[in-house]
Each structure stands twice: as structure tokens, then as C-alpha cells.
Design an enzyme around this catalytic site. Sequence first.
Site, PDB file in Angstrom:
ATOM      1  N   ASP A 152     -13.614  -9.376 -11.382  1.00  0.00           N
ATOM      2  CA  ASP A 152     -13.323 -10.468 -12.442  1.00  0.00           C
ATOM      3  C   ASP A 152     -14.482 -11.259 -12.870  1.00  0.00           C
ATOM      4  OD1 ASP A 152     -11.095 -12.144 -13.325  1.00  0.00           O
ATOM      5  OD2 ASP A 152      -9.959 -11.259 -11.676  1.00  0.00           O
TER       6      ASP A 152
ATOM      7  N   ASP B  27     -11.838 -12.649 -17.705  1.00  0.00           N
ATOM      8  CA  ASP B  27     -10.916 -13.862 -17.536  1.00  0.00           C
ATOM      9  C   ASP B  27     -10.572 -14.732 -18.602  1.00  0.00           C
ATOM     10  OD1 ASP B  27      -9.092 -15.361 -15.485  1.00  0.00           O
ATOM     11  OD2 ASP B  27     -10.865 -16.939 -16.075  1.00  0.00           O
TER      12      ASP B  27
ATOM     13  N   GLU C  18      -8.333 -10.502 -20.759  1.00  0.00           N
ATOM     14  CA  GLU C  18      -7.096 -11.160 -20.555  1.00  0.00           C
ATOM     15  C   GLU C  18      -6.877 -12.067 -21.879  1.00  0.00           C
ATOM     16  OE1 GLU C  18      -4.899 -14.297 -17.542  1.00  0.00           O
ATOM     17  OE2 GLU C  18      -6.855 -14.613 -18.445  1.00  0.00           O
TER      18      GLU C  18
ATOM     19  N   HIS D 268      -1.532 -11.509 -10.800  1.00  0.00           N
ATOM     20  CA  HIS D 268      -1.306 -12.554  -9.661  1.00  0.00           C
ATOM     21  C   HIS D 268      -0.693 -13.997 -10.505  1.00  0.00           C
ATOM     22  CE1 HIS D 268      -4.910 -12.853 -11.958  1.00  0.00           C
ATOM     23  NE2 HIS D 268      -5.088 -14.074 -11.701  1.00  0.00           N
ATOM     24  N   ASP D 269      -0.562 -13.801 -11.985  1.00  0.00           N
ATOM     25  CA  ASP D 269      -0.461 -14.891 -12.548  1.00  0.00           C
ATOM     26  C   ASP D 269       1.381 -14.884 -13.140  1.00  0.00           C
ATOM     27  OD1 ASP D 269      -2.918 -16.190 -12.827  1.00  0.00           O
ATOM     28  OD2 ASP D 269      -3.340 -15.003 -14.626  1.00  0.00           O
TER      29      ASP D 269
HETATM   30  C1  GLC Z   1      -6.561 -16.429 -15.696  1.00  0.00           C
HETATM   31  C2  GLC Z   1      -6.472 -16.136 -14.579  1.00  0.00           C
HETATM   32  C3  GLC Z   1      -5.638 -17.208 -13.682  1.00  0.00           C
HETATM   33  C4  GLC Z   1      -6.610 -18.419 -13.851  1.00  0.00           C
HETATM   34  C5  GLC Z   1      -7.099 -18.639 -15.231  1.00  0.00           C
HETATM   35  C6  GLC Z   1      -8.223 -19.550 -15.121  1.00  0.00           C
HETATM   36  O1  GLC Z   1      -5.363 -16.710 -16.501  1.00  0.00           O
HETATM   37  O2  GLC Z   1      -5.910 -14.815 -14.338  1.00  0.00           O
HETATM   38  O3  GLC Z   1      -5.322 -16.866 -12.401  1.00  0.00           O
HETATM   39  O4  GLC Z   1      -5.895 -19.621 -13.234  1.00  0.00           O
HETATM   40  O5  GLC Z   1      -7.367 -17.532 -15.773  1.00  0.00           O
HETATM   41  O6  GLC Z   1      -9.108 -18.975 -14.673  1.00  0.00           O
END
Ligand code: GLC
Length: 512
Positions: A97, A202, A256, A332-333
Site C-alpha cells: 500500500d 491509496d 484507489e 477493507h473499506d
Molecule cells: C483509503 C483506504 C482507507 C483509508 C483512507 C485514508 O480509502 O483504503 O482504509 O481510511 O484511504 O488513507
Amino acid sequence: MSKWYKEAIGYQIYPRSFNDSNNDGIGDLVGIIEKLDYLLDLGITMIWLGPIYKSPMDDNGYDVSDYYSIAPEYGTIDDCKNLINEAHKRGIKVVMDLVLNHTSDEHPWFIESRKSLDNEYRDYYIWAKGKNINGIEKEPTNWASFFGGSAWKKDEITKEYFMKIFSDKMPDLNWKSKAMKKDMFKMVEFWCDLGVDGYRVDAVAHLDRAEFIDSVGEEKYVQDWSKISNLPKVFDYLEEINNEVLNNYDMFSVGEVGGGANLDSVLDYVAYENNRLDMVFTFDHNWRNNGFDSCIDEFIQEVDLLSLKNDFARFQTGLYNKSWHALYWLNHDHPRVMSQYGNIEHHNLSGKMLATVLYFMWGTPLIYNGEEIGMTNGDFSDISEVRDISSINNYNEVIKTHTVKQAMTNIRISARDNSRTPMQWNSSMNGGFSESEPWIRVNENHKWLNVEHQLNDSNSILNFYKNIIRIRKSEYKEIILYGEFELTYKENKRKNILIKLKTHLFLPKDTI
Ligand code: GLC
Ligand code: CA
């Protein structure tokens, strides 16, 4: 550049919840090494590790305080080298990540940055003065944060506000700063040299921001993500990272981009000719049956099957031959997909149905740990069992206007912790995850829903996943991985195809 990632079978590991080797209740790197043979047997060829960097863990590691060291509870840099080595020995690539949008407020850059207006690290972060409205000081803009409240926080030392689109402890980095970028590129190179094979970038959509002008809206803080998402400079930054670092390695990157990115915007990220990202995670399909931590009024919403089909079809058709795509149900979100679209009374069939729907499309599968056995949402009964900062913030908002029972129902349907409960390895105490009390409670259903049980059952969801993976690698590879997608039964809403099933089937009978 080779295109190994197109034929990879990816698997996302949430390090905190995967396997605890030293029984302190927290998953760790040695624990992951212990399970590499399990992953190999499943057919996995690439793992994505959630953030393992040193962090005060305000947001489970996405708040990095040192990009060059490993969080002590996860292990050491030597454990990490071992993990990469052991994975490579088994033909498994390792994707890390990469958190570029923000750091922890305990990162040395921020500790410096906040000290004074002329500190050399000042412009590493995004600072602005408050607005004076009729003698009352307000944040620089009325933009909301993803985790609730304002996107700004006032810092008493210099009396200016820093931007933070996630938690208060996660100040946003300023990608306009050349010095910050240089430091970041150095860090990206460090992990490439250590042997990682790729990055999951991320929150990549947010690296550029609109001018600081208020958004239109009634609320005190307006959720106007357009001010911070998919803006033009993001693409320049991605090209820079590639030119400066990644192009020198056989690296892969998946970004992402979240929800609301239309096809053109996704193509801006991933079109082959652009040299930006290899693929992206979009969130549209994740949002079809729940809000993002905020679905209190929608929790009895039915699955919008047509929209769900269109979410998949849009990218399958629109990106074909122009780029590559990530195939994933959840991460995981998001809540567990089994709890969204499955039916606990038909657990086995639901898991197989979900795998079949997704993994015969073209693209790279990314299976989320536990999905391969059909893990369900957490069985939280009280907010004290919830760990995620964004869910706790949201719960505190919701109980201002709803009952505790409703707020807990909301948590059990939509909270991110639903997918973060420990991996269910067997039916023993704590599901075989740890011999001590885990950082977050194991779902009670581990007694029947676990890896060991499914390994021994040739008809299990787990063995079905193994078969699909085997077929994707077999002589049918050409047609599954590279063949064209066509959506049939476009207008068919028949609930018995992908089932209307409401999420409450996974909740105790008295919850709703
Ligand atoms: C992304 C991650 C998430 C995190 C956010 C801030 O969305 O997947 O888990 O809280 O970024 O880093
Ligand atoms: Ca541990």
C-alpha cells in the site's frame, strides 16, 4: 514492461486481522509468512498488503509516521524482507500500500511543518487562513471530511488551518511542493529496491484540490467530493512518479479512485498510452446496497440489480482493449459482500454465485481475505466493539437523531469493521487467529464458517474458488482473461437471479 499483472491472481491481506504469530492479538508479518502455503494452494500469485509502516494507528496504518520502518506490532524490516523472499520463492508477487495523500500528524515532516510559518517543511502540507465572517472565524472552506466534520483543522501554534480530508490526525500532503515530492519519490524507490513488485496507491484521486471556494449546500460541512477528486494535476503527479521511479522497475500499480469516477475519468488514469496507472479500483459497485458509513435511512434498501450489472458492464465494455481492470467484490473499506448479496441460509450457494458472477470477467481478480470462505459481516452488538475511527464518528452523529439500536444496525450493515474482523482459520478459540484476545472480536460464526472446515469439504466455497482459479490459469485463459464481455439479460431485474436478499438476513432476528 512485462504485463505479468494481467494474469495474476491477487489476494488482499489486511495485516492486522490475518494471522497473529506471537499471540499479542494483532496480526503480523511472520503470521502472513506462516500462511503463504495456504495462499499458494489456493492459487494466489500476488498479494496486496495493507499498510505495514510505522503508525500511531489512528486509521489502522493509513496514518504513516515513518515510511521507512515497519510498525513494531507487525514486525521488523527483516521480517518484511523475509516475507518478500518467501513469497517470491512460491511465485507470489508482493504489492504494498502506498499512502501519498497524507501522513500521520506524528510524522516528522508534520511536526516540523506546524512549528512556524517559515519552517522549511511548511509547504509539505496544505495550510490556509480561516475566513472571517461577521467577526466569526470559520474554516477556509465549508468542505466536509470523509470521516465526518470539516476537511480542515485549526492548529493553535500558527493559528492557520491544515487540510485533512480523512481523520484529524491525518494532515494532507501538498503535492505542489517540489521538496515533498522529491522525498516521496525517494521513499517509493526504497521499497522498489527492497523487492516489492507493485503498489496499491491509496486515495490517489485526491492529490490535487480545487481552489478554496465554498461549496454550495445547506449543511454546515458540504460533502462535495468534486473539489478534491480526479482533478487535472493528479495525472501529472502520476506521470512524474512513473518517470522518476517506477518505469525503472518491472512494477505494477493500482490506484484507489473510489466512487463517482466516470469512464472517461477512469480512462484518464489507466489508458495504455497514458503511462499513469495499470488499473484502478472504482467503488460504484460497492455502493449499490449500502452507504459509506452513512446508510441509516437506506438500510432496508433492496439491491439495485440493474445498476449493479451496469457498473460492471460499463468498465468491462468501456475499458476493453484500452486498458486493464481490477476485479474485486470488496476490500477493507466495505462490508462483506456475502452479507450484501448473499443469503446465510444458502451460504454455500451464495459464495459460489458471487465468485461466478465476478471471476469469469476479464481483468485481475483481487480476492479479499476471508471472501474465499464466504465470511460475513461482523456480529457487533455494542459500539464498544467497533474500532474504526470513521464508524465511531458516524455512530456518534447518528445517535443524535436515531435510537442506539438503529445506529447499531447501521454499523452492522455498513461499517468498515465488518470486513476487518479476524480471519477465521478454524473452529477453535478466536478462530485460530490468535491465542490472546484479538484487537477486534472474531465473529461467532467461526465455529462453522472457517478455512479448516472448508479445506476438508470438496463442495465448499473455498474449493470452488480453487477451481475457478485453476480454470482461469487453464487452456480457457485466453477466453476468460482476454475475451470480450457482453452483458446479456440487460433489462432483467429478476430478483431470483442475483437475489433481492436484504442484509438483515445476516443480523440477529431482533435487530431490525
Ligand atoms: C483509503 C483506504 C482507507 C483509508 C483512507 C485514508 O480509502 O483504503 O482504509 O481510511 O484511504 O488513507
Ligand atoms: Ca502479533
